[in-house]
Enzyme design. Structure first.
Site, short mmCIF file in Angstrom:
data_model
loop_
_atom_site.label_atom_id
_atom_site.label_comp_id
_atom_site.label_asym_id
_atom_site.label_seq_id
_atom_site.Cartn_x
_atom_site.Cartn_y
_atom_site.Cartn_z
N THR A 286 0.84 -1.20 0.00
CA THR A 286 0.00 0.00 0.00
C THR A 286 0.87 1.25 0.00
O THR A 286 2.02 1.23 0.48
CB THR A 286 -0.95 0.02 1.20
OG1 THR A 286 -0.21 0.20 2.42
CG2 THR A 286 -1.76 -1.27 1.28
N GLN B 167 4.88 6.11 -4.24
CA GLN B 167 6.03 6.97 -3.97
C GLN B 167 6.74 6.53 -2.70
O GLN B 167 6.24 5.69 -1.96
CB GLN B 167 5.59 8.44 -3.85
CG GLN B 167 4.58 8.72 -2.76
CD GLN B 167 5.19 9.17 -1.44
OE1 GLN B 167 6.24 9.80 -1.44
NE2 GLN B 167 4.55 8.84 -0.32
N GLY B 168 7.91 7.10 -2.47
CA GLY B 168 8.62 6.93 -1.21
C GLY B 168 8.96 5.50 -0.87
O GLY B 168 9.38 4.70 -1.71
N ILE B 169 8.80 5.15 0.41
CA ILE B 169 9.15 3.81 0.89
C ILE B 169 8.33 2.75 0.19
O ILE B 169 8.83 1.69 -0.17
CB ILE B 169 8.98 3.74 2.42
CG1 ILE B 169 10.02 4.63 3.11
CG2 ILE B 169 9.13 2.30 2.91
CD1 ILE B 169 9.82 4.78 4.61
N TYR C 34 -1.78 11.03 13.89
CA TYR C 34 -0.87 10.15 13.15
C TYR C 34 -0.20 9.18 14.10
O TYR C 34 -0.19 7.96 13.88
CB TYR C 34 0.16 11.00 12.41
CG TYR C 34 1.24 10.22 11.71
CD1 TYR C 34 1.00 9.59 10.50
CD2 TYR C 34 2.52 10.13 12.25
CE1 TYR C 34 2.00 8.87 9.85
CE2 TYR C 34 3.54 9.43 11.61
CZ TYR C 34 3.26 8.80 10.41
OH TYR C 34 4.25 8.10 9.76
#
Length: 271
Positions: free
Chosen positions: A14, A18-20, A187
Site C-alpha cells: 500500500t 512513492q517513497g518507501i 498520526y
C-alpha cells in the site's frame, strides 16, 4: 538474502506510488515477487494543487513504479484504491488473486497523513501547517493508518487459512515514540493502533506460518526533508541518519524472506 528468495510469492504494497512504498515494491519485484501496487495519489481535492516537493511526490501515480518493475522483467499490476473505504481490503485481494495469484506478503505502508495538534500553534518547528484535532482529522488518519491495516490483515489471514497455506509475511510501518507524537497526534495514535494489530497478528497467526513485524524507519527523505530537518538530525542524540527509501526497503524485503522465518512480533527501530 538470496536474489530469488521471494520468487513465487505475491505481495500487496500500500502507498506504493512513492517513497518507501515504491522502493519496497521495486525491491520485492527484483527478488521475484509479483506485486500489486496500490495507492491514492494526492489530488487538488485533497487540499489544493501540490506545492511542496513532498506533495509532488505524493501526487505521483502508480504507473511509474509499475512500468519500472515491468521494464526490469518483474511482475506488477497497479490498482488505485481508497483505503478509507472499508470494502477496499477485499477488493485489493480479489484483484491480486485475479491477476497475480494468492497473496502471502502484505506491506501496510500507506498513510492518510495529517498534522493535527492540541495546541494553538499554526505551524511546527519546520514551518509545516498544523491543524486542530477534530473528528475529521481523526477519521482521515485512523481510517487509513489503523482500520485499513486491520482489515487487510484480517483478509490475508482468512484467505490464508481457507487455502491451507503455511507461509505468510505481514509488515507494517510506524513512527513516533513512547511519549506519543507531538505535532502529529492523530498520526502517532493511529500508528500505535496499527502496531498493536500487527503484534496481535504475530501471536495469533504464528501457528499458520505467518510472521508479523513493524518497522520504525529513521527520518527518510521521501520529499519532505529540508536542510533544517537535516540539521535537526545531525544535532539529535536519538536520530542518527537521514535515510533514502531504498535503504528502508532492504529491511522490509529481508522480513519478507525465508531467512526471516524466526523474526516475528517485533517493532524494529532503524536509526
Amino acid at each position: 538474502m538470496h536474489e530469488t528468495a521471494a520468487t513465487g510469492h505475491v505481495a500487496i504494497v500500500t502507498g506504493a506510488n512513492q517513497g518507501i512504498g515504491a522502493a519496497v515494491a521495486r525491491a520485492l519485484a527484483a527478488r521475484g515477487a509479483a506485486v500489486l501496487c496500490t495507492g491514492l495519489p494526492l489530488r487538488a481535492a485533497d487540499g489544493g494543487a501540490p506545492q511542496s516537493t513532498y506533495d509532488k511526490q505524493r501526487a505521483t501515480g502508480l504507473d511509474e513504479v509499475v512500468d519500472t518493475i515491468r521494464a526490469a522483467g518483474g511482475r506488477a499490476v497497479p490498482m488505485e484504491a481508497d483505503l478509507a473505504e472499508p470494502a477496499t481490503a477485499a477488493a485489493l485481494f480479489d484483484h491480486a488473486e485475479e491477476h497475480l495469484g494468492p497473496v502471502d506478503i502484505l506491506v501496510n505502508n500507506a498513510s492518510g497523513w495529517v498534522q493535527d495538534t492540541f495546541t494553538p500553534d499554526p505551524v511546527d518547528r519546520f514551518d509545516r501547517v498544523l491543524r486542530p484535532v477534530t473528528s475529521a482529522t481523526w477519521a482521515q488518519q485512523f481510517a487509513v493508518d489503523a482500520r485499513a491495516p486491520a482489515l487487510l490483515i484480517a483478509e490475508l489471514a482468512r484467505r490464508h487459512l481457507e487455502r491451507g497455506a503455511d507461509w505468510g509475511r505481514i509488515i507494517g510501518l510506524t513512527s513516533g515514540g513512547d511519549l506519543g507524537f507531538p505535532g502529529e497526534v492523530s498520526y502517532g495514535a493511529a500508528k500505535a493502533a496499527q502496531t498493536d494489530y500487527t503484534l496481535s497478528a504475530a501471536v495469533e497467526l504464528a501457528p499458520f506460518g505467518i510472521t508479523a513485524n513493524v518497522v520504525h524507519p529513521p527520518v527518510t527523505d521521501t520529499g519532505w526533508v529540508t536542510d533544517e530537518v537535516r540539521r535537526f538530525v545531525e544535532a539529535s542524540t536519538t536520530h542518527f541518519h537521514v535515510a533514502e527509501p531504498d535503504d528502508v526497503a532492504r529491511t522490509l524485503v529481508h522480513l519478507a524472506s525465508d531467512e526471516a522465518a524466526l523474526i516475528t512480533g517485533n517493532v524494529i527501530v532503524l536509526r
